[in-house]
Design a protein around this motif. Structure first.
Motif, PDB file in Angstrom:
ATOM      1  N   GLY A 169       0.809  -1.211   0.000  1.00  0.00           N
ATOM      2  CA  GLY A 169       0.000   0.000   0.000  1.00  0.00           C
ATOM      3  C   GLY A 169       0.841   1.258   0.000  1.00  0.00           C
ATOM      4  O   GLY A 169       0.520   2.242  -0.693  1.00  0.00           O
ATOM      5  N   LEU A 172       2.361   1.824  -3.475  1.00  0.00           N
ATOM      6  CA  LEU A 172       1.384   2.399  -4.400  1.00  0.00           C
ATOM      7  C   LEU A 172       1.090   3.862  -4.061  1.00  0.00           C
ATOM      8  O   LEU A 172       0.846   4.677  -4.956  1.00  0.00           O
ATOM      9  N   THR A 180      -5.399   5.003  -0.487  1.00  0.00           N
ATOM     10  CA  THR A 180      -6.514   4.089  -0.728  1.00  0.00           C
ATOM     11  C   THR A 180      -6.106   2.625  -0.604  1.00  0.00           C
ATOM     12  O   THR A 180      -6.774   1.827   0.069  1.00  0.00           O
ATOM     13  N   HIS A 181      -5.002   2.260  -1.235  1.00  0.00           N
ATOM     14  CA  HIS A 181      -4.575   0.855  -1.227  1.00  0.00           C
ATOM     15  C   HIS A 181      -4.055   0.442   0.142  1.00  0.00           C
ATOM     16  O   HIS A 181      -4.280  -0.695   0.578  1.00  0.00           O
TER      17      HIS A 181
END
Length: 212
Positions: A169, A172, A180-181
């Motif tokens: 996460g 990213l 978000t991830h």
């Protein structure tokens, strides 16, 4: 590292923290030894006295400092995973930490410069991973000990999966600028833990929730 006097240790720490601060503000490529000397009011002879390997040794020390900060920034929540609300609070702490950090990750910047194949850099990442995973696994074991999680769940494997999700996460986020991830990985990881909660009936059979 050789033994230092208290004054010497303080000087070394000043250089190290000054270098780390400059890298956080400007990134590794834009940070030179002259920048560090100016920022810390240090002479070149002093810097090479405490970091004889020059820029690479200083960057490696900064990497260790930033790795320590990754864990420090999660405390005390990371060391107190003793209830479901505590796990949620830790989740929120992790997300907030990386949201505030933004797209410039000091540790990632330094590691990219050093190259993750060098022994020193590998050691930093390995030790950070070991300590972080151990803290999470300790939390899982505590929840098992108090009868909240199925004792058949593997704490180390569960902690490894949670940590892998966090790191994915964060990676990213560095590309997208969004958490978000990271949030999704943590939420699904905690949902996996809750899916292994013991039902009241199972607790009663084990004696953990039996009336005294």
């Amino acid at each position: 590292m050789r033994s230092l006097t208290s004054k010497g240790a303080a000087t070394r720490q000043r250089i190290l923290e000054g270098a780390a601060a400059h890298i956080r503000e400007h990134g590794v490529p834009a940070t030179t030894l002259d920048d560090v000397l100016a920022r810390t009011a240090t002479s070149k002879s002093q810097l090479f006295h405490y970091f004889p390997g020059g820029r690479e040794e200083l960057l490696l020390a900064v990497a260790r400092l930033e790795a320590d900060r990754v864990l420090e920034d999660q405390q005390p929540q990371l060391g107190d995973l003793t209830s479901w609300p505590a796990w949620q609070l830790w989740r929120d702490t992790v997300v907030d930490r990386y949201r505030r950090q933004g797209r410039l990750c000091p540790l990632n910047s330094v590691m990219s410069q050093l190259g993750d194949t060098t022994p020193g850099a590998q050691a930093v990442v390995t030790e950070l991973t070991r300590r972080w995973q151990a803290e999470i696994a300790t939390g899982v074991r505590h929840m098992q000990d108090i009868g909240e999680i199925d004792p058949g769940l593997d704490p180390d494997r569960t902690a490894a999966a949670l940590l892998a999700g966090i790191q994915g996460g964060v990676l990213l986020q560095l590309s997208t600028g969004r958490t978000t991830h990271l949030e999704a990985a943590l939420d699904l990881g905690l949902a996996h833990l809750r899916a292994h909660r013991l039902t009241p009936a199972v607790k009663d059979v084990s004696g953990l929730d039996s009336p005294i």
